[in-house]
Structures are given as structure tokens and as C-alpha cells.
Write a protein that holds these residues in place. Sequence first.
Motif, PDB file in Angstrom:
ATOM      1  N   THR A   1     130.234  99.646  59.787  1.00 18.58           N
ATOM      2  CA  THR A   1     129.517  98.592  60.498  1.00 18.58           C
ATOM      3  C   THR A   1     128.066  99.021  60.638  1.00 18.58           C
ATOM      4  N   LEU A   2     127.155  98.086  60.398  1.00 23.73           N
ATOM      5  CA  LEU A   2     125.725  98.358  60.410  1.00 23.73           C
ATOM      6  C   LEU A   2     125.040  97.312  61.279  1.00 23.73           C
ATOM      7  N   SER A   3     124.161  97.767  62.169  1.00 22.68           N
ATOM      8  CA  SER A   3     123.538  96.842  63.104  1.00 22.68           C
ATOM      9  C   SER A   3     122.083  97.214  63.325  1.00 22.68           C
ATOM     10  N   GLN A   4     121.277  96.206  63.628  1.00 22.35           N
ATOM     11  CA  GLN A   4     119.870  96.420  63.959  1.00 22.35           C
ATOM     12  C   GLN A   4     119.478  95.499  65.112  1.00 22.35           C
ATOM     13  N   VAL A   5     118.669  96.047  66.016  1.00 21.69           N
ATOM     14  CA  VAL A   5     118.099  95.266  67.120  1.00 21.69           C
ATOM     15  C   VAL A   5     116.595  95.465  67.102  1.00 21.69           C
ATOM     16  N   ASN A   6     115.839  94.374  67.016  1.00 22.99           N
ATOM     17  CA  ASN A   6     114.393  94.456  67.049  1.00 22.99           C
ATOM     18  C   ASN A   6     113.948  94.708  68.490  1.00 22.99           C
ATOM     19  N   THR A   7     113.164  95.761  68.713  1.00 25.60           N
ATOM     20  CA  THR A   7     112.811  96.145  70.083  1.00 25.60           C
ATOM     21  C   THR A   7     111.836  95.168  70.730  1.00 25.60           C
TER      22      THR A   7
ATOM     23  N   ILE B   1     128.233  89.549  59.905  1.00 25.48           N
ATOM     24  CA  ILE B   1     129.159  89.017  60.904  1.00 25.48           C
ATOM     25  C   ILE B   1     128.429  88.109  61.883  1.00 25.48           C
ATOM     26  N   SER B   2     127.257  88.548  62.323  1.00 20.15           N
ATOM     27  CA  SER B   2     126.469  87.765  63.270  1.00 20.15           C
ATOM     28  C   SER B   2     125.015  88.182  63.146  1.00 20.15           C
ATOM     29  N   SER B   3     124.088  87.227  63.346  1.00 25.16           N
ATOM     30  CA  SER B   3     122.673  87.574  63.239  1.00 25.16           C
ATOM     31  C   SER B   3     121.805  86.502  63.870  1.00 25.16           C
ATOM     32  N   SER B   4     120.720  86.950  64.521  1.00 27.41           N
ATOM     33  CA  SER B   4     119.659  86.045  64.965  1.00 27.41           C
ATOM     34  C   SER B   4     118.353  86.349  64.236  1.00 27.41           C
ATOM     35  N   LEU B   5     118.353  87.378  63.382  1.00 27.20           N
ATOM     36  CA  LEU B   5     117.194  87.732  62.579  1.00 27.20           C
ATOM     37  C   LEU B   5     117.162  86.916  61.292  1.00 27.20           C
ATOM     38  N   LEU B   6     115.963  86.580  60.847  1.00 31.59           N
ATOM     39  CA  LEU B   6     115.807  85.962  59.530  1.00 31.59           C
ATOM     40  C   LEU B   6     116.046  87.026  58.468  1.00 31.59           C
ATOM     41  N   ARG B   7     117.015  86.772  57.585  1.00 30.46           N
ATOM     42  CA  ARG B   7     117.360  87.711  56.522  1.00 30.46           C
ATOM     43  C   ARG B   7     117.483  86.929  55.215  1.00 30.46           C
ATOM     44  N   THR B   8     116.898  87.466  54.159  1.00 27.87           N
ATOM     45  CA  THR B   8     116.847  86.746  52.893  1.00 27.87           C
ATOM     46  C   THR B   8     118.183  86.721  52.169  1.00 27.87           C
ATOM     47  N   ALA B   9     118.867  87.876  52.128  1.00 28.41           N
ATOM     48  CA  ALA B   9     120.104  87.985  51.341  1.00 28.41           C
ATOM     49  C   ALA B   9     121.037  89.001  52.009  1.00 28.41           C
ATOM     50  N   PRO B  10     121.732  88.614  53.068  1.00 28.94           N
ATOM     51  CA  PRO B  10     122.550  89.580  53.809  1.00 28.94           C
ATOM     52  C   PRO B  10     123.915  89.885  53.207  1.00 28.94           C
ATOM     53  N   ASN B  11     124.412  89.024  52.310  1.00 34.97           N
ATOM     54  CA  ASN B  11     125.775  89.168  51.805  1.00 34.97           C
ATOM     55  C   ASN B  11     125.780  89.467  50.305  1.00 34.97           C
TER      56      ASN B  11
ATOM     57  N   SER C   1     111.481  91.514  69.791  1.00 36.25           N
ATOM     58  CA  SER C   1     112.037  90.165  69.933  1.00 36.25           C
ATOM     59  C   SER C   1     113.441  90.153  70.520  1.00 36.25           C
ATOM     60  N   GLY C   2     114.145  91.278  70.420  1.00 36.46           N
ATOM     61  CA  GLY C   2     115.533  91.311  70.865  1.00 36.46           C
ATOM     62  C   GLY C   2     116.507  90.707  69.869  1.00 36.46           C
ATOM     63  N   LYS C   3     116.006  90.234  68.734  1.00 41.47           N
ATOM     64  CA  LYS C   3     116.894  89.667  67.718  1.00 41.47           C
ATOM     65  C   LYS C   3     117.671  90.782  67.026  1.00 41.47           C
ATOM     66  N   TYR C   4     118.801  90.439  66.433  1.00 38.52           N
ATOM     67  CA  TYR C   4     119.720  91.454  65.919  1.00 38.52           C
ATOM     68  C   TYR C   4     120.474  90.952  64.699  1.00 38.52           C
ATOM     69  N   TYR C   5     121.162  91.892  64.046  1.00 40.26           N
ATOM     70  CA  TYR C   5     122.214  91.525  63.094  1.00 40.26           C
ATOM     71  C   TYR C   5     123.360  92.528  63.218  1.00 40.26           C
ATOM     72  N   LEU C   6     124.537  92.109  62.784  1.00 39.61           N
ATOM     73  CA  LEU C   6     125.721  92.970  62.722  1.00 39.61           C
ATOM     74  C   LEU C   6     126.448  92.681  61.425  1.00 39.61           C
ATOM     75  N   ASP C   7     126.614  93.726  60.590  1.00 37.04           N
ATOM     76  CA  ASP C   7     127.280  93.604  59.296  1.00 37.04           C
ATOM     77  C   ASP C   7     128.521  94.487  59.252  1.00 37.04           C
ATOM     78  N   ILE C   8     129.447  94.127  58.373  1.00 32.26           N
ATOM     79  CA  ILE C   8     130.583  94.981  58.057  1.00 32.26           C
ATOM     80  C   ILE C   8     130.614  95.196  56.550  1.00 32.26           C
ATOM     81  N   ALA C   9     130.976  96.414  56.128  1.00 31.94           N
ATOM     82  CA  ALA C   9     130.917  96.748  54.702  1.00 31.94           C
ATOM     83  C   ALA C   9     132.128  97.592  54.304  1.00 31.94           C
ATOM     84  N   PRO C  10     133.223  96.985  53.807  1.00 31.71           N
ATOM     85  CA  PRO C  10     134.334  97.756  53.250  1.00 31.71           C
ATOM     86  C   PRO C  10     134.003  98.199  51.830  1.00 31.71           C
ATOM     87  N   SER C  11     134.519  99.351  51.410  1.00 34.89           N
ATOM     88  CA  SER C  11     134.247  99.825  50.058  1.00 34.89           C
ATOM     89  C   SER C  11     135.334 100.780  49.591  1.00 34.89           C
TER      90      SER C  11
END
Length: 269
Positions: free
Chosen positions: A208-214, A245-255, A216-226
Motif C-alpha cells: 500500500t502506498l499513500s501520499q498526503v500533501n502538507t 483506492i482513493s484520492s483527492s489529488l489530481l493524478r494523470t495516470a494512477p492505474n 493542501s491536505g489532499k491525498y491518495y491511497l494505492d494498493i499494488a499486488p505483484s
Amino acid sequence: MTKLLLLGMLFLSLSCHAQELFSMTEPASNMAAGSIGFRIDNSIMDETNSSKINYHLIPEIRIGISKKLMIDANAFFSNRTKQLKKEGGGIYAKYRFLSNDAVQKHFRMAAFGTMSFNNSDIHQEEINMYGHNTGFETGMVATQLLHKVALSSSISLAKASDNGNNNKYVYGTKNNKAINYSLSIGKLMLPKEYSNYHQTNINLMVETLSQVNTGSGKYYLDIAPSIQLIFNSESRIDIGYRKQISSSLLRTAPNGFFIRLEHNIFNAL
């Protein structure tokens, strides 16, 4: 006799480390001292609201300076200009400062840092030093190995600046820093028992990979099986899928899919 002893020590070291070579994150353990590794990462991501495939190619060379220190230099290529073009590069270093080792288990901690330079346009709020932004990232990682299962977690601070070619960071200086978190678990599935170092290792993992912008408070949460295959204790292939899984950040290509090819040369230095 000496050669057999050295070979046995190498095999034991590799077998203990095999199931903690994660696909999306780095563990607290380092490369073997004096070794050189060659890696090619491929990200094949679906661009949001488009039929376009966002492809990033990142070749790397990795060097084990000592048992505690390793460095990594990479180059960034992508197809954002409709052709595969070099966009920049980066340097990564990791220093393992804690090792608590026992038979078939260990706990390790390391500090790491990355400096990246990129010429591409800044097209997303997510801050990513691995092929998107110019800036730096620094953090810590802890890894626990328990026989065939490995757990690893990291936290880091990333700060983006303007990209090259006059590509300004358009989201404001208050929003150019982010905290990254990760949690990874992997398990050695095969072989059930080791007989020689030529055996192919098969590892399954979920990260699981996550980021929170300090700012704006916006975030994303990803899951990555391999799935990961290791051949002759020297080469590996990782194939995984990263899913937002969930995000409030603008992301170009998350999947999309992630493929890693790697080969290591031991005692090269």
C-alpha cells in the motif's frame, strides 16, 4: 573448501533476503557489498479520461558500497511527447543504521534520500521523484523478516521545485511538499525447501502506498499486488498492478502495470 564455504555463505545470505525484495518500495536491507546491479523499470499506466497509455522507462545502475551503504543512479524516459524521450534522472542513496539479526529472522532500519531532475511539464498534483518532479525526498524504512514472510514500512518527506525547460511548479510553494507512507508484506511461496541456489524463487506481495500533501491536505491511497521471480539468486522479474483506492489529488495516470527486470553481479568491485 574455501570456495565452497564462500558459496554457502552467499547462498544463505541471498535466501534470507529473497522475500524482502519488494516491487514498489525499497526494504531496509542493502545490496551485497561490492556488487553491481542493473535494473529496468517499466510503468504502463492508463491515462485518466483518455485512451492513451502513459509509459515510463527507467534504467538504473545500483552499487553496493558496503554492507551499510548503497547508491543508485537512474534516468527517466517517457512517451508524453508522443515519442520515447529522455526527461531527466536521479540519484538515490540508502544507509542501514540498525541490524538485529538472528536465524531466519531479522529487523533492520535504514535512512534514504533521493535527488531528482526532470525536464517534463508538471501535469499532476501528486509529487513523484521517480520520473515526474525535480526535487528531493528523504525518509526512513524499517523491515522485519520472519522466516518466509517480510514486513516493511517507510515514511518520507518529498519537496518539489520547478522542472527544467521553464516548466514551473504550478500548484504553489505552499503545496510543494508531501509526506509519503508505505506498508509492504511479502511471502516466499516457492521453493518450499532450499537445496541449491539455482532454484527459482517465487514471491507474492501486496503493498500500500499513500501520499498526503502538507499544504493542501489532499491525498491518495494505492494498493499494488505483484509476483516476483528470482533466478539463480542473481536475476529477477517483477510483474505487478498498481490500483488507486482513493484520492483527492489530481493524478494523470494512477492505474496500470509495472514490470521490473534486474540482474546483479556479486563481488564485481
